[in-house]
Write a protein that holds these residues in place. Structure first.
Motif, mmCIF file in Angstrom:
data_model
loop_
_atom_site.group_PDB
_atom_site.id
_atom_site.type_symbol
_atom_site.label_atom_id
_atom_site.label_comp_id
_atom_site.label_asym_id
_atom_site.label_seq_id
_atom_site.Cartn_x
_atom_site.Cartn_y
_atom_site.Cartn_z
ATOM 1 N N LEU A 300 0.724 -1.036 0.232
ATOM 2 C CA LEU A 300 -0.117 0.120 -0.073
ATOM 3 C C LEU A 300 0.480 0.945 -0.021
ATOM 4 C CD1 LEU A 300 -3.268 -1.002 2.437
ATOM 5 C CD2 LEU A 300 -2.669 -1.287 -0.043
ATOM 6 N N SER A 301 2.105 1.200 -0.082
ATOM 7 C CA SER A 301 3.070 2.324 -0.683
ATOM 8 C C SER A 301 3.276 2.740 -1.455
ATOM 9 C CB SER A 301 4.620 2.203 0.191
ATOM 10 O OG SER A 301 4.293 1.385 1.238
ATOM 11 N N LEU A 302 3.256 4.328 -2.109
ATOM 12 C CA LEU A 302 2.858 4.138 -4.073
ATOM 13 C C LEU A 302 4.065 4.240 -3.990
ATOM 14 C CD1 LEU A 302 1.382 7.503 -2.834
ATOM 15 C CD2 LEU A 302 0.160 5.569 -3.161
ATOM 16 N N ARG A 303 4.783 3.463 -5.106
ATOM 17 C CA ARG A 303 5.750 3.677 -6.009
ATOM 18 C C ARG A 303 6.917 4.647 -5.731
ATOM 19 N NH1 ARG A 303 6.556 2.667 -12.435
ATOM 20 N NH2 ARG A 303 9.037 1.916 -12.053
ATOM 21 N N ASN A 324 1.096 7.626 2.870
ATOM 22 C CA ASN A 324 -0.455 7.482 2.144
ATOM 23 C C ASN A 324 -1.012 6.479 2.665
ATOM 24 O OD1 ASN A 324 -1.487 8.719 -0.652
ATOM 25 N ND2 ASN A 324 -1.747 6.617 -0.809
ATOM 26 N N ALA A 325 -0.023 6.022 2.913
ATOM 27 C CA ALA A 325 -1.479 4.754 3.410
ATOM 28 C C ALA A 325 -1.999 4.662 4.972
ATOM 29 C CB ALA A 325 -0.951 3.275 3.455
ATOM 30 N N LEU A 329 -5.606 6.036 6.135
ATOM 31 C CA LEU A 329 -6.292 5.128 7.264
ATOM 32 C C LEU A 329 -7.113 5.851 8.141
ATOM 33 C CD1 LEU A 329 -4.832 1.744 9.376
ATOM 34 C CD2 LEU A 329 -5.973 4.244 10.318
ATOM 35 N N GLU A 330 -6.299 7.098 8.665
ATOM 36 C CA GLU A 330 -6.785 8.014 9.193
ATOM 37 C C GLU A 330 -8.372 8.428 8.783
ATOM 38 O OE1 GLU A 330 -6.200 12.515 11.312
ATOM 39 O OE2 GLU A 330 -4.070 11.029 10.422
ATOM 40 N N ALA A 344 -7.735 -4.071 1.036
ATOM 41 C CA ALA A 344 -8.255 -4.563 -0.538
ATOM 42 C C ALA A 344 -9.693 -2.841 -0.615
ATOM 43 C CB ALA A 344 -9.211 -5.525 -0.102
ATOM 44 N N ALA A 345 -9.328 -2.826 1.054
ATOM 45 C CA ALA A 345 -10.484 -1.399 0.889
ATOM 46 C C ALA A 345 -9.417 -0.025 0.256
ATOM 47 C CB ALA A 345 -11.282 -0.952 2.303
ATOM 48 N N HIS A 346 -9.242 -0.093 -0.143
ATOM 49 C CA HIS A 346 -7.861 0.591 -0.131
ATOM 50 C C HIS A 346 -8.302 0.864 -1.996
ATOM 51 C CE1 HIS A 346 -5.218 2.082 3.182
ATOM 52 N NE2 HIS A 346 -5.835 0.863 3.304
#
Length: 454
Positions: A300-303, A324-325, A329-330, A344-346
Motif C-alpha cells: 500500500l506504499s506508493l511507488r 499515504n496509507a 487509514l485516518e 483491499a478497501a484501499h
C-alpha cells in the motif's frame, strides 16, 4: 425517456434490456405484470445521480469483508460529491449482495444491469462470479472495475465492455513468493490450495516460477472448500517434506486448516497467500500458531514512496514510506467511527475515484457522459499515462476542477499510483511481506515483483 414495463414486471428503458431478461428466462406471471408499477428512481437515489453498482458479499462464507469494502466506496462517493460530483450531478452507490455465491450473485448482477440499469460496476470479490459475469458485461457494453485480489486476469481486448483490474494478479503473487523462497535458499516447495480459479492460479504461478528460477517442485495438494475436516489433505501436503508449503485459500477455510495443522503438531513451514491477511483468520486460529510464517499481499506504499538499493552482497533491498496509507487509514477511521480499512478497501476506494475521474474528463472533452464500457476503459487508461500531472485522493476538489477544464490527470490513490497496461491491468512493482505475531499481522520489508535474476 418514458419507462416501459417488461414481461418480468421490471421498469426498463432500452428494448434490448427487456429482451435480455426474456432470454435468460426471468419471467413473472400475469399477476406480477398487472400489479407492477414503474418508478423512475429507486428509494434513496438522488435525482439525476450517476449510479455506480457494486456486488459484494454481505452474507455467506465471505461476509466478513463485504461491509468494510462498501464503507470504502461510500466514503469515495462522499468525497467526490463534496468535490462537485459530475458537474453538480451526485454520484450514488447501489449495493447488492452476492451472498458469497456464484448462482445467487449472478442473479444480483443481472438485477444491477437490467433492473437498476447500471452502466458502471465495481466488484465482485468472488473470482468465479466475476468470470461468469464477463458475457453479460459484454452484452450490456458496461464498464467493470475489478479492485479485488481474486479478480480474474485481464489479458485481452474487447470491442464491447471494459474491464480494469487494480490489485496485483496471481502472477505477481506467485512470482514474488517464488523469488523469496529461491533467494532464501529454500530447495523445494509445494502448495496446499483451494480448488477455485484464483487459489489454483496462485499455486500454479508460485510453483512454475520457482521451477524457472532453478528450484525443485514437490507434489502439491488441492482441496474443495466447505469440508468438515482437511486432515488428510494436510497430511498429504506435509508428507512431501517441502521447504515451504504455500497455503492458498480464503480465510474461513484457511483458519480450519491452520487449526488442524496446529493440532497435528505444526509440521513444516507455511507461505501464506494474500487472501489470508484478514482478522477473520487470526480470530479463528490458536494464538501464536502462525508466528514467524511469511505471507505477501499488495503493497500500500506508493511507488514514489519506495527506494530500491543493492547491498554489498549484491542483494536488492526495498525501503518504503507508509505516509499515504496511514493518511487514508485516518480518513477512513474518522468517517466510520474508528473502523479500520482492510487492505483491499484501499483499492475499492480507488476504483470509485478512477471511474469518476474518467466520467468527468470525458464529459469535459466531448460534452457527453460515456455509457460504453469500452469507451470508458480507453479514457481511464489514457488519463493514467505516467507523463500526465498527478492528482491525489487527498485533494479531489482540485483534481475535479482540472478535469472539468479538460486537463488530463493521472491518479495517485489510497493504494497505488495507477498505470495500466493495454488490457486495463494496473502495473505493480512491489509487494508487502508480512508475518504473524500472536494475534496481529506485522509488516516486514516490501519486496519487488521480480521473477528472474538480475
Amino acid at each position: 425517456m418514458p419507462y416501459r414495463l417488461s414481461r418480468a414486471g421490471v421498469c426498463l428503458t432500452p428494448l434490448r434490456r427487456s429482451v435480455r431478461w426474456m432470454e435468460i428466462g426471468l419471467l413473472a406471471g400475469v399477476a406480477s405484470l398487472l400489479s407492477a408499477s414503474c418508478a423512475p428512481e429507486e428509494p434513496g437515489r438522488p435525482e439525476g445521480a450517476i449510479v455506480l453498482g457494486t456486488l459484494l458479499p454481505f452474507s455467506g462464507s465471505e461476509s466478513a469483508i463485504g461491509r468494510n469494502l462498501e464503507q470504502a466506496m461510500l466514503l469515495a462517493v462522499q468525497d467526490l460529491n463534496a468535490a462537485g460530483g459530475l458537474d453538480g450531478r451526485p454520484f450514488h452507490l447501489r449495493s447488492r449482495d452476492s451472498h458469497s455465491s456464484v448462482e445467487r450473485g449472478f442473479d444480483q448482477l443481472l438485477h444491477l444491469l437490467y433492473t437498476d440499469e447500471v452502466h458502471y460496476l465495481i466488484g465482485p470479490e468472488e473470482n468465479a462470479l466475476a468470470s461468469k459475469s464477463v458475457q453479460e458485461v459484454k452484452l450490456a457494453d458496461a464498464f467493470h472495475m475489478l479492485p479485488g485480489y481474486a479478480a480474474p486476469p485481464i489479458a485481452r481486448s474487447e470491442a464491447m465492455g471494459g474491464w480494469m483490474r487494480l490489485a496485483p494478479s496471481s502472477f505477481d503473487v506467485g512470482c514474488t513468493l517464488a523469488r523469496i523462497a529461491f533467494d532464501d535458499g529454500i530447495p523445494t516447495v509445494n502448495s496446499l490450495a483451494a480448488g477455485d480459479d484464483y487459489n489454483t492460479s496462485v499455486s500454479s504461478e508460485f510453483t512454475t516460477h520457482f521451477a524457472a528460477l532453478g528450484g525443485r517442485i514437490l507434489p502439491s495438494v488441492t482441496f474443495r472448500s466447505g469440508q468438515q475436516t482437511y486432515a488428510s489433505k494436510i497430511e498429504s501436503a506435509f508428507d512431501a517434506k517441502a521447504g515451504r508449503t504455500l497455503l492458498a485459500a480464503y480465510p474461513r477455510t484457511g483458519s480450519t486448516i491452520v487449526t488442524e495443522w496446529t493440532v497435528s503438531g505444526r509440521p513444516g513451514n507455511w507461505f501464506l497467500g494474500p487472501a489470508l491477511r484478514t482478522e477473520v483468520l487470526l480470530a479463528n486460529i490458536p494464538t501464536g500458531s502462525l508466528d514467524g510464517h511469511l505471507g505477501v499481499s499488495p503493497s500500500l506504499s506508493l511507488r514514489s514512496e519506495c527506494r530500491t538499493t543493492t547491498t554489498a552482497e549484491g542483494e536488492r533491498a526495498v525501503d518504503c514510506a507508509t505516509g499515504n496509507a496511514a493518511a487514508f487509514l485516518e480518513h477512513f477511521s474518522s468517517g466510520w467511527d474508528g473502523d479500520a480499512p482492510l487492505p483491499a478497501a484501499h483499492f475499492y476506494y480507488d476504483g470509485v475515484v478512477l471511474l469518476a475521474m474518467g466520467l468527468v474528463y470525458a464529459q469535459a472533452k466531448t460534452g457527453e457522459v460515456p455509457t460504453s464500457g469500452h469507451e470508458l476503459h480507453e479514457i481511464i487508461r489514457e488519463l493514467n499515462d505516467p507523463a500526465h500531472e498527478a492528482a491525489s485522493w487527498r485533494d479531489l476538489p482540485a483534481a475535479m476542477a482540472k478535469l472539468r477544464a479538460g486537463i488530463p490527470l493521472r491518479y495517485v490513490g489510497a493504494a497505488a499510483e495507477y498505470e495500466f497496461d493495454k488490457y486495463g491491468a494496473n502495473r505493480h512493482h512491489f509487494m508487502q511481506l508480512w508475518t504473524v505475531e500472536g494475534d496481529a499481522f506485522v509488516d516486514l520489508a516490501p519486496v519487488p515483483v521480480s521473477c528472474f535474476p538480475g
